[in-house]
Design an enzyme around this catalytic site. Structure first.
Site, PDB file in Angstrom:
ATOM      1  CG  ASP A  41      -2.177  -0.698   1.061  1.00  0.00           C
ATOM      2  OD1 ASP A  41      -2.446  -1.103  -0.088  1.00  0.00           O
ATOM      3  OD2 ASP A  41      -2.906  -0.890   2.052  1.00  0.00           O
ATOM      4  CB  SER A  86     -13.689   3.999  -4.907  1.00  0.00           C
ATOM      5  OG  SER A  86     -12.420   4.227  -4.561  1.00  0.00           O
ATOM      6  CG  LEU A  87     -14.163   7.289  -0.079  1.00  0.00           C
ATOM      7  CD1 LEU A  87     -14.199   6.960   1.406  1.00  0.00           C
ATOM      8  CD2 LEU A  87     -14.745   8.669  -0.331  1.00  0.00           C
ATOM      9  CD  GLU A 120     -19.321   8.322   7.595  1.00  0.00           C
ATOM     10  OE1 GLU A 120     -19.848   7.232   7.432  1.00  0.00           O
ATOM     11  OE2 GLU A 120     -19.842   9.405   7.254  1.00  0.00           O
ATOM     12  CE  LYS A 122     -12.274   3.556   3.401  1.00  0.00           C
ATOM     13  NZ  LYS A 122     -11.664   2.249   3.292  1.00  0.00           N
ATOM     14  NE  ARG A 143     -16.460  -0.445  -4.988  1.00  0.00           N
ATOM     15  CZ  ARG A 143     -15.627  -0.028  -4.057  1.00  0.00           C
ATOM     16  NH1 ARG A 143     -15.862   1.087  -3.438  1.00  0.00           N
ATOM     17  NH2 ARG A 143     -14.583  -0.736  -3.743  1.00  0.00           N
ATOM     18  CD  GLU A 194     -17.349  -1.370   3.753  1.00  0.00           C
ATOM     19  OE1 GLU A 194     -18.029  -0.629   3.013  1.00  0.00           O
ATOM     20  OE2 GLU A 194     -16.201  -1.738   3.475  1.00  0.00           O
ATOM     21  CE  LYS A 332      -6.295   2.798   2.698  1.00  0.00           C
ATOM     22  NZ  LYS A 332      -6.663   1.407   2.749  1.00  0.00           N
TER      23      LYS A 332
HETATM   24  S1  IVH Z   1     -18.069   6.842   1.976  1.00  0.00           S
HETATM   25  C1  IVH Z   1     -18.361   8.145  -2.159  1.00  0.00           C
HETATM   26  N1  IVH Z   1     -17.974   6.011   4.424  1.00  0.00           N
HETATM   27  O1  IVH Z   1     -14.561   2.386   1.862  1.00  0.00           O
HETATM   28  C2  IVH Z   1     -17.794   6.869  -1.670  1.00  0.00           C
HETATM   29  N2  IVH Z   1     -17.109   4.604   2.724  1.00  0.00           N
HETATM   30  O2  IVH Z   1     -12.384   3.348   0.275  1.00  0.00           O
HETATM   31  C3  IVH Z   1     -18.652   6.337  -0.580  1.00  0.00           C
HETATM   32  N3  IVH Z   1     -16.257   2.449   3.527  1.00  0.00           N
HETATM   33  O3  IVH Z   1     -16.255   2.155  -1.189  1.00  0.00           O
HETATM   34  C4  IVH Z   1     -17.837   5.888   0.521  1.00  0.00           C
HETATM   35  N4  IVH Z   1     -16.758   2.788   5.646  1.00  0.00           N
HETATM   36  O4  IVH Z   1     -16.792   0.487   0.755  1.00  0.00           O
HETATM   37  C5  IVH Z   1     -17.674   5.735   3.158  1.00  0.00           C
HETATM   38  N5  IVH Z   1     -18.001   5.371   6.623  1.00  0.00           N
HETATM   39  C6  IVH Z   1     -17.715   5.103   5.363  1.00  0.00           C
HETATM   40  C7  IVH Z   1     -17.110   3.882   4.962  1.00  0.00           C
HETATM   41  C8  IVH Z   1     -16.812   3.682   3.630  1.00  0.00           C
HETATM   42  C9  IVH Z   1     -16.232   1.949   4.766  1.00  0.00           C
HETATM   43  C10 IVH Z   1     -15.738   1.779   2.334  1.00  0.00           C
HETATM   44  C11 IVH Z   1     -16.694   1.805   1.157  1.00  0.00           C
HETATM   45  C12 IVH Z   1     -15.996   2.599   0.103  1.00  0.00           C
HETATM   46  C13 IVH Z   1     -14.553   2.390   0.471  1.00  0.00           C
HETATM   47  C14 IVH Z   1     -13.709   3.511  -0.071  1.00  0.00           C
END
Ligand code: IVH
Length: 711
Positions: A41, A86-87, A120, A122, A143, A194, A332
């Site tokens: 990573d 995704s983010l 929040e 993750k 997804r 999730e 991260k």
């Molecule tokens: S927001 C616009 N919030 O992390 C994208 N994602 O790395 C919506 N994930 O695809 C994601 N907890 O699967 C969001 N509190 C959280 C999350 C979260 C886990 C996952 C999700 C996303 C991925 C992105």
């Protein structure tokens, strides 16, 4: 890696791609993991940052351009009504204001200044989208590639946390959220979140696997993902999957991301309970710092946290770049492994003359802190790992332990990197390696602190600095304010050439040294003076006799105690006198003392120079009580805490302290409301003032004598 020119960046990016692809091949084709996920990573992130700085470097086949998960065969395809994005990841706190600035360029500083964020935790699980029609669960999808996913409705229906029918939960509901919830029950309603397996369930499931003689699952995330993609939903049901929602993409009239969470909750859909509103990026940082630490206590795995711009309109306006929204970032949490570049290897002389090589690194965040140095231990270690200047290395830190270089990533080695040669000289002084020892040493008899040449003088000073640092350290004389930097300045200024020089230092002298002002100089002089009262075992340890650690010092004190009158304490002169008469055989006969330590002790107490150093300390009134009695004897000071200040006529400070202790009292170095008396002599300073401020009783020497006489 800090790269400032395109050519270097191009080479580095190409190398990174090759290495990342090779690792991918190893893991996915050969099923062989050569590098931890965290280290990989870290390389991917470096490549991402390089491509961000030099977009012309992006190639279609770059590992950063990978679109996740093409839909697998066997499941019906589902077209997402809205893309599942995704983010973008960030790894450093400093990237938070950078993110805010990028947004500000698009929507203006003013609006970004007013923006709030929803932060929040993750979850490390598997993303799904759930669609309800008039409040009834209709379809759930993975997804997939973000546009098309797989229909996993049957599997999702086995997850108890997910309601099959939405029912408005009236408890604690406000009117605005009730309205949103009522809207959600009409027509289509989508929630995303999730799917995960709790830490406890994961270890239980693995326990079962073990008992059945089956292979264990690698991690909760893969298990959750694998379970979701079972064609037989009975298998899914056995995996105890859970769910937490993080977003409601359907417009039910909500204006903020926070309301999306409140809405999901109001409909009986669980949300991560630790999320919170943050007024600025600084508040986000506080949230991140808090959860980086507390994440261990969560029942589910997390690899970071998400910050969303709370205002939905602003979030939408910022749009999408690539496959991620601009209005959110994923921070991260730092892993226990990371990669970085070795910029230099520097050598440090220790107090025994041993040389320790240290790697100077590009700063990197690892296990919650930023690291720019790592010990390389010795020449053998460097040779074994073949660490070269310019190498990219995997760095590891577990718990609070000092970071270490795990290995070199050979695929990223620059052509110019030379095998590291331990020098034959340091500051012009020969470097030697003794038979059977791994460490290299500088070849000086630093004991006498007489230097032959200029280089030797530097080495002798270096060794002495290390000795002085040790003498002043917490476990030894515990002299506050005498750390590495100050030690170095005092020795360089020629003010301290032996331990005893410390005890004659004056405020005036200190004021000539860089970094000292009235108060700091006064404090150091006081701290040094107070150290005269440390227990003997600490003093012994602080002397830095080879092989004599804190444990051995305690053993010696046990031995000395047999010579003293219990509870009375013995003074340094007597203690040292006894030790000087101990024979090698006697030292060897002591419990827990082996021949090497015994020899070292014997040498020390028979070495003329070392004994001169000790005599100087004794003459300067470094009086170390053999034992600080827990309660001391009984007497007028029983249960009292006394602070000494100023100069007494009839006693040295240490003698007075001894008397107080043997009369049941405790000595403290600072005045507080807990202090019973301040014994003030001539030229009493700030402590007397403090006592007066706090209303602590002040004793004059006459009053002190009078108390003892009554005794
Ligand atoms: S927001 C616009 N919030 O992390 C994208 N994602 O790395 C919506 N994930 O695809 C994601 N907890 O699967 C969001 N509190 C959280 C999350 C979260 C886990 C996952 C999700 C996303 C991925 C992105």
């Amino acid at each position: 890696m800090n790269i400032s020119d395109l050519q270097t960046a191009t080479t580095r990016a190409a190398q990174l791609r090759t290495e990342i692809n090779r690792q991918r091949y190893l893991v996915h084709v050969l099923n062989r993991e050569e590098m931890s996920e965290a280290a990989l990573d870290s390389l991917k992130h470096e490549l991402f940052k390089l491509e961000e700085a030099y977009p012309e470097l992006i190639t279609a086949d770059s590992p950063t351009q990978r679109v996740a998960g093409k839909p697998a065969e066997g499941f019906t395809k589902v077209q997402h009504e809205r893309r599942m994005l995704s983010l973008n990841d960030i790894f450093d706190y400093q990237e938070l204001p950078e993110w805010r600035e990028r947004c500000a360029k698009l929507v203006g500083t003013e609006r970004m200044n007013a923006a709030q964020y929803y932060a929040e935790v993750k979850l490390d699980g598997f993303a799904i989208s759930i669609m309800y029609q008039d409040g009834v669960l209709q379809q759930a999808a993975t997804r997939g590639d973000g546009t098309t996913g797989e229909d996993v409705t049957m599997n999702v229906r086995t997850i108890e946390a997910i309601p099959l029918n939405l029912v408005i939960q009236e408890e604690g509901l406000t009117q605005d959220i009730r309205e949103l919830a009522q809207n959600a029950l009409r027509g289509r309603f989508e929630v995303r979140g999730e799917v995960y397996i709790s830490k406890a369930d994961f270890s239980e499931l693995n326990q079962i696997q073990k008992e059945l003689g089956k292979p264990e699952f690698a991690n909760p995330r893969n298990l959750a993902a694998g379970s979701m993609r079972q064609l037989d939903s009975k298998l899914t049901a056995a995996r105890r999957l859970r769910f937490l929602a993080y977003a409601v993409p359907t417009d039910c009239g909500q204006s903020t991301h926070e309301q999306e969470h409140q809405l999901a909750k109001a409909l009986g859909i669980p949300v991560e309970p630790n999320s919170r509103l943050c007024a600025s990026v600084e508040h986000i940082q506080t949230f991140l710092e808090e959860w980086e630490e507390k994440r261990k206590t969560l029942p589910y795995g997390t690899d970071g946290a998400v910050a969303n711009i709370n205002d939905r309109a602003l979030f939408e306006e910022l749009g999408v770049v690539g496959k991620a929204p601009r209005g959110a970032v994923a921070f991260k949490f730092s892993a226990e492994q990371s990669t970085t570049v070795v910029r230099d290897i520097v050598l440090r002389v220790g107090r025994t003359g041993a040389i320790t090589p240290t790697a100077v690194l590009d700063p990197v965040r690892i296990a919650g802190s930023t690291v720019s140095r790592a010990t390389l231990h010795n020449a053998d270690e460097i040779a074994r790992k073949d660490i070269r200047i310019g190498d990219t290395v995997i760095l590891q830190k577990a718990g609070d332990i000092i970071p270490e270089v795990v290995e070199v990533i050979l695929g990223l080695r620059p052509e110019s990197a030379q095998r590291y040669q331990f020098p034959e000289q340091l500051y012009g002084v020969p470097v030697i390696r003794r038979e059977g020892e791994v460490a290299h040493y500088v070849d000086v008899t630093a004991v006498a602190r007489v230097a032959e040449g200029e280089g030797e003088a530097v080495v002798v000073d270096e060794i002495f600095k290390r000795k002085l640092e040790h003498f002043a350290s917490r476990g030894a004389m515990d002299i506050t304010g005498l750390g590495e930097k100050v030690v170095s300045r005092l020795v360089d200024a020629g003010l301290v050439n032996s331990f005893s020089d410390l005890y004659t230092l004056t405020v005036q002298q200190l004021l000539t040294v860089e970094g000292f002002a009235d108060l700091s100089a006064q404090n150091l002089v006081e701290a040094i003076s107070e150290s005269k009262m440390r227990p003997f075992q600490r003093f012994l340890f602080g002397l830095g006799i080879r092989h004599v650690g804190a444990e051995t010092a305690v053993t010696l004190v046990g031995f000395l105690r047999d010579f003293g009158t219990p509870g009375q304490g013995m003074l340094l002169r007597e203690l040292v006198g006894i030790l000087r008469d101990v024979t090698l055989e006697q030292f060897t006969a002591l419990p827990d003392i082996g021949p090497v330590v015994a020899e070292s002790l014997y040498q020390y107490f028979n070495n003329e120079h070392e004994q001169d150093v000790l005599d100087q300390l004794i003459n300067l009134g470094v009086v170390v009580p053999l034992q600080v009695p827990e309660q001391g004897g009984e007497g007028v000071f029983t249960g009292k805490t006394v602070v000494l200040t100023g100069t007494l006529e009839g006693y040295s400070r240490e003698e007075a302290a001894e008397i107080i202790r043997s009369n049941g009292g405790k000595i403290s170095s600072s005045v507080s409301s807990e202090t019973s008396y301040v014994l003030a002599g001539d030229k009493a300073g700030s402590k007397l003032q403090k006592a007066e401020q706090l209303g602590v009783a002040v004793l004059s020497e006459d009053q002190f004598n009078a108390m003892l006489a009554k005794n």
